[in-house]
Design an enzyme around this catalytic site. Structure first.
Site, mmCIF file in Angstrom:
data_model
loop_
_atom_site.group_PDB
_atom_site.id
_atom_site.type_symbol
_atom_site.label_atom_id
_atom_site.label_comp_id
_atom_site.label_asym_id
_atom_site.label_seq_id
_atom_site.Cartn_x
_atom_site.Cartn_y
_atom_site.Cartn_z
ATOM 1 N N SER A 124 0.832 -1.205 0.000
ATOM 2 C CA SER A 124 0.000 0.000 0.000
ATOM 3 C C SER A 124 0.863 1.249 0.000
ATOM 4 O O SER A 124 1.955 1.271 0.579
ATOM 5 C CB SER A 124 -0.871 -0.015 1.263
ATOM 6 O OG SER A 124 -1.487 1.226 1.462
ATOM 7 N N TYR A 148 -1.222 -0.818 10.647
ATOM 8 C CA TYR A 148 -1.518 -1.408 9.332
ATOM 9 C C TYR A 148 -0.381 -1.123 8.348
ATOM 10 O O TYR A 148 0.109 -2.017 7.664
ATOM 11 C CB TYR A 148 -2.854 -0.854 8.808
ATOM 12 C CG TYR A 148 -3.111 -1.163 7.348
ATOM 13 C CD1 TYR A 148 -3.461 -2.448 6.944
ATOM 14 C CD2 TYR A 148 -3.007 -0.162 6.368
ATOM 15 C CE1 TYR A 148 -3.688 -2.724 5.598
ATOM 16 C CE2 TYR A 148 -3.237 -0.437 5.032
ATOM 17 C CZ TYR A 148 -3.580 -1.722 4.652
ATOM 18 O OH TYR A 148 -3.793 -1.996 3.326
ATOM 19 N N LYS A 152 2.451 -3.749 6.461
ATOM 20 C CA LYS A 152 2.772 -3.838 5.031
ATOM 21 C C LYS A 152 4.274 -3.704 4.808
ATOM 22 O O LYS A 152 4.873 -4.452 4.042
ATOM 23 C CB LYS A 152 2.025 -2.745 4.244
ATOM 24 C CG LYS A 152 0.529 -2.942 4.175
ATOM 25 C CD LYS A 152 0.165 -4.153 3.334
ATOM 26 C CE LYS A 152 -1.311 -4.402 3.270
ATOM 27 N NZ LYS A 152 -1.660 -5.745 2.786
HETATM 28 P P1 NAD Z 1 -10.977 -7.096 1.436
HETATM 29 O O1 NAD Z 1 -11.162 -7.056 2.910
HETATM 30 O O2 NAD Z 1 -12.143 -6.843 0.564
HETATM 31 O O3 NAD Z 1 -10.327 -8.484 1.007
HETATM 32 C C1 NAD Z 1 -9.419 -9.178 1.813
HETATM 33 C C2 NAD Z 1 -9.822 -10.628 1.834
HETATM 34 O O4 NAD Z 1 -8.903 -11.352 2.664
HETATM 35 C C3 NAD Z 1 -11.212 -10.854 2.426
HETATM 36 O O5 NAD Z 1 -11.966 -11.659 1.537
HETATM 37 C C4 NAD Z 1 -10.950 -11.591 3.746
HETATM 38 O O6 NAD Z 1 -11.985 -12.483 4.060
HETATM 39 C C5 NAD Z 1 -9.636 -12.266 3.472
HETATM 40 N N1 NAD Z 1 -8.804 -12.532 4.651
HETATM 41 C C6 NAD Z 1 -8.435 -11.672 5.622
HETATM 42 N N2 NAD Z 1 -7.647 -12.284 6.516
HETATM 43 C C7 NAD Z 1 -7.492 -13.572 6.100
HETATM 44 C C8 NAD Z 1 -6.781 -14.691 6.580
HETATM 45 N N3 NAD Z 1 -6.095 -14.628 7.715
HETATM 46 N N4 NAD Z 1 -6.834 -15.841 5.887
HETATM 47 C C9 NAD Z 1 -7.549 -15.924 4.726
HETATM 48 N N5 NAD Z 1 -8.251 -14.904 4.225
HETATM 49 C C10 NAD Z 1 -8.212 -13.730 4.892
HETATM 50 O O7 NAD Z 1 -9.803 -6.067 1.098
HETATM 51 P P2 NAD Z 1 -9.295 -5.530 -0.310
HETATM 52 O O8 NAD Z 1 -9.654 -4.102 -0.388
HETATM 53 O O9 NAD Z 1 -9.706 -6.448 -1.386
HETATM 54 O O10 NAD Z 1 -7.730 -5.602 -0.065
HETATM 55 C C11 NAD Z 1 -6.943 -6.692 -0.498
HETATM 56 C C12 NAD Z 1 -5.496 -6.458 -0.072
HETATM 57 O O11 NAD Z 1 -5.049 -5.224 -0.622
HETATM 58 C C13 NAD Z 1 -5.309 -6.339 1.433
HETATM 59 O O12 NAD Z 1 -4.100 -6.970 1.783
HETATM 60 C C14 NAD Z 1 -5.219 -4.847 1.666
HETATM 61 O O13 NAD Z 1 -4.449 -4.548 2.812
HETATM 62 C C15 NAD Z 1 -4.510 -4.397 0.400
HETATM 63 N N6 NAD Z 1 -4.779 -2.984 0.076
HETATM 64 C C16 NAD Z 1 -6.075 -2.569 -0.052
HETATM 65 C C17 NAD Z 1 -6.341 -1.234 -0.329
HETATM 66 C C18 NAD Z 1 -7.768 -0.750 -0.447
HETATM 67 O O14 NAD Z 1 -7.999 0.438 -0.367
HETATM 68 N N7 NAD Z 1 -8.753 -1.605 -0.666
HETATM 69 C C19 NAD Z 1 -5.294 -0.325 -0.484
HETATM 70 C C20 NAD Z 1 -3.974 -0.786 -0.364
HETATM 71 C C21 NAD Z 1 -3.742 -2.130 -0.089
HETATM 72 C C1 UD1 Z 2 -7.112 5.236 3.450
HETATM 73 C C2 UD1 Z 2 -6.010 4.705 4.318
HETATM 74 C C3 UD1 Z 2 -4.913 4.116 3.470
HETATM 75 C C4 UD1 Z 2 -5.466 3.098 2.486
HETATM 76 C C5 UD1 Z 2 -6.546 3.777 1.658
HETATM 77 C C6 UD1 Z 2 -7.151 2.796 0.694
HETATM 78 C C7 UD1 Z 2 -6.099 6.183 6.270
HETATM 79 C C8 UD1 Z 2 -5.393 7.249 7.056
HETATM 80 N N1 UD1 Z 2 -5.498 5.766 5.153
HETATM 81 O O1 UD1 Z 2 -6.582 6.305 2.697
HETATM 82 O O2 UD1 Z 2 -3.972 3.479 4.305
HETATM 83 O O3 UD1 Z 2 -4.443 2.612 1.640
HETATM 84 O O4 UD1 Z 2 -7.555 4.251 2.543
HETATM 85 O O5 UD1 Z 2 -8.187 3.323 -0.044
HETATM 86 O O6 UD1 Z 2 -7.166 5.724 6.635
HETATM 87 N N2 UD1 Z 2 -13.115 11.394 3.239
HETATM 88 C C9 UD1 Z 2 -14.141 12.230 3.634
HETATM 89 N N3 UD1 Z 2 -15.225 11.654 4.220
HETATM 90 C C10 UD1 Z 2 -15.355 10.312 4.428
HETATM 91 C C11 UD1 Z 2 -14.289 9.473 4.008
HETATM 92 C C12 UD1 Z 2 -13.189 10.049 3.431
HETATM 93 O O7 UD1 Z 2 -14.066 13.443 3.477
HETATM 94 O O8 UD1 Z 2 -16.367 9.864 4.987
HETATM 95 C C13 UD1 Z 2 -11.934 11.993 2.569
HETATM 96 C C14 UD1 Z 2 -10.627 11.806 3.333
HETATM 97 O O9 UD1 Z 2 -10.417 12.849 4.252
HETATM 98 C C15 UD1 Z 2 -9.613 11.805 2.178
HETATM 99 C C16 UD1 Z 2 -10.382 11.180 1.014
HETATM 100 O O10 UD1 Z 2 -11.769 11.327 1.340
HETATM 101 O O11 UD1 Z 2 -9.265 13.113 1.830
HETATM 102 C C17 UD1 Z 2 -10.088 9.708 0.812
HETATM 103 O O12 UD1 Z 2 -10.280 9.027 2.048
HETATM 104 P P1 UD1 Z 2 -10.258 7.419 2.148
HETATM 105 O O13 UD1 Z 2 -11.115 6.850 1.085
HETATM 106 O O14 UD1 Z 2 -10.573 7.071 3.560
HETATM 107 O O15 UD1 Z 2 -8.771 7.043 1.796
HETATM 108 P P2 UD1 Z 2 -7.391 7.586 2.430
HETATM 109 O O16 UD1 Z 2 -7.617 8.295 3.690
HETATM 110 O O17 UD1 Z 2 -6.657 8.289 1.338
#
Ligand code: NAD
Ligand code: UD1
Length: 334
Positions: A124, A148, A152
């Site tokens: 991330s 978190y 990572k």
């Molecule tokens: P998500 O929660 O939708 O998907 C994660 C999946 O992992 C879920 O289906 C959950 O059931 C499964 N899981 C969690 N712990 C587990 C375990 N111990 N064993 C087996 N399965 C397990 O999340 P996502 O948004 O799809 O994210 C996927 C990956 O990407 C994560 O590692 C997350 O940290 C990373 N990531 C996500 C974002 C984002 O904004 N969505 C941003 C940066 C990184």
């Molecule tokens: C968050 C996580 C980041 C993760 C990312 C994935 C934090 C501090 N960071 O980032 O680790 O990788 O999600 O998508 O949580 N906002 C509002 N109102 C809301 C929600 C969000 O104004 O109800 C604004 C936030 O202030 C920000 C933007 O929307 O400016 C995006 O927010 P969000 O979707 O939560 O993502 P990040 O904070 O960028």
């Protein structure tokens, strides 16, 4: 290729599974369903008309994982399983370290047992912490500000050590920026359990009447309209980034880091207005205090992924909002 997706039933994993299956790969999902629903599997299979394997299990169950890797004749793994709520990670740090760091070690051990050495890891942009300069490139100092983010970074460091100790490993750590949007079918999308924290799922709940309005966290940042700016990336662009990384890794041993972002940033109000246009809905909002820990702006320098993986984002903010709206409408019916 036979590919295992840990956490493949979740938001990013389900879109990636679909893309890989459509590209002709054999996909097997391993997920404990702690933040996803088994119904997603049917929907993914329906969209691609392909069969996708599934095993319910925890990544910390090394024995079970080893058996699945062996039985499904897996050749490469995409490791998405993990807990991802930043705020929760400060309240339950040990749960996060156990799940995200211990879970990754368990996966590596299972892969070692079977002799699989190709791995794509979901990292991330949160590993960078406060920007020293923008855009963040892959050499920007890393200084995550919450458990978190530290999870990572620790997994990335473990993978780097592993690749030094055994030169056959081919590893890509993909640093995602802000994944949003849904598959164009509107049949799969982000479906968080409980109260969402991220912007797009909150907008979805406002549209669906589950929340009365959107709280915008601050309009006094040093940005053109005062609201926070982010690098939003369409989840299907992100899925394509995984495929590009898997292909490139063949013949490129070592541990490599890539930003997956668009290189652009949009404010909260930009996103809101694009969503209103896509949906024809007015989204009620109010400006509230800044959210602690939020940064004014960040976005990716995404040149490295383009140069080496031949990948860059194709979809625009309007595609993000159109697909999100379709998914939100469909999920309202179910
Ligand atoms: P998500 O929660 O939708 O998907 C994660 C999946 O992992 C879920 O289906 C959950 O059931 C499964 N899981 C969690 N712990 C587990 C375990 N111990 N064993 C087996 N399965 C397990 O999340 P996502 O948004 O799809 O994210 C996927 C990956 O990407 C994560 O590692 C997350 O940290 C990373 N990531 C996500 C974002 C984002 O904004 N969505 C941003 C940066 C990184
Ligand atoms: C968050 C996580 C980041 C993760 C990312 C994935 C934090 C501090 N960071 O980032 O680790 O990788 O999600 O998508 O949580 N906002 C509002 N109102 C809301 C929600 C969000 O104004 O109800 C604004 C936030 O202030 C920000 C933007 O929307 O400016 C995006 O927010 P969000 O979707 O939560 O993502 P990040 O904070 O960028």
């Amino acid at each position: 290729m036979n590919i295992l997706l840990t956490g493949g039933m979740g938001y990013i994993g389900s879109h990636t599974a679909l893309l890989l299956a459509n590209a002709g790969h054999q996909v097997h999902i391993y997920d404990n369903l702690c933040n996803s629903n088994i119904g997603t599997l049917d929907r993914v299979q329906k969209i691609c008309s392909k069969s996708i394997g599934f095993s319910e299990g925890d990544v910390r169950d090394t024995e079970k994982l080893t058996k699945v890797l062996r039985d499904a004749k897996i050749e490469a793994v995409i490791h998405l399983a993990g807990l991802k709520a930043v705020g929760e990670s400060s309240q339950k740090p040990i749960e996060y370290y156990a799940n995200n760091v211990q879970g990754s070690i368990s996966l590596i051990q299972a892969m070692q047992m079977v002799g699989i050495k190709t791995l794509v890891f979901s990292s991330s942009a949160t590993v960078y912490g406060d920007p020293v300069y923008l855009p963040y490139d892959e050499d920007h100092p890393t200084s995550p500000t919450n458990p978190y983010g530290r999870n990572k970074l620790q997994v990335e460091e473990i993978l780097r050590d592993l690749s030094v100790s055994d030169k056959e490993w081919q590893i890509a750590c993909l640093r995602y920026f802000n994944p949003v949007g849904a598959h164009e079918s509107g049949l799969i999308g982000e479906d968080p359990n409980g109260i969402p924290n991220n912007l797009m799922p909150v907008i979805g709940q406002v549209v669906n009447g589950k929340l009365p309005l959107l709280n915008i966290f601050g309009d006094d940042y040093d940005t053109p309209d005062g609201t926070g700016k982010r690098d939003y990336i369409h989840v299907m662009d992100l899925a394509e980034g995984h495929l590009a990384a898997l292909i490139w890794l063949q013949g490129n041993p070592g541990c490599h880091t890539f930003n997956l972002g668009s290189g652009d940033s949009y404010s909260v109000l930009d996103l809101l207005h694009h969503f209103e246009k896509a949906s024809g809905q007015k989204i009620p909002y109010q400006i509230v205090e800044r959210r602690p820990g939020d940064l004014p702006e960040y976005y990716a320098k995404a040149d490295k992924a383009e140069k080496f993986l031949g990948w860059k984002t194709k979809r625009k903010l309007s595609d993000i909002c159109n697909s999100s709206w379709l998914w939100i409408k469909n999920s309202r019916k179910s």
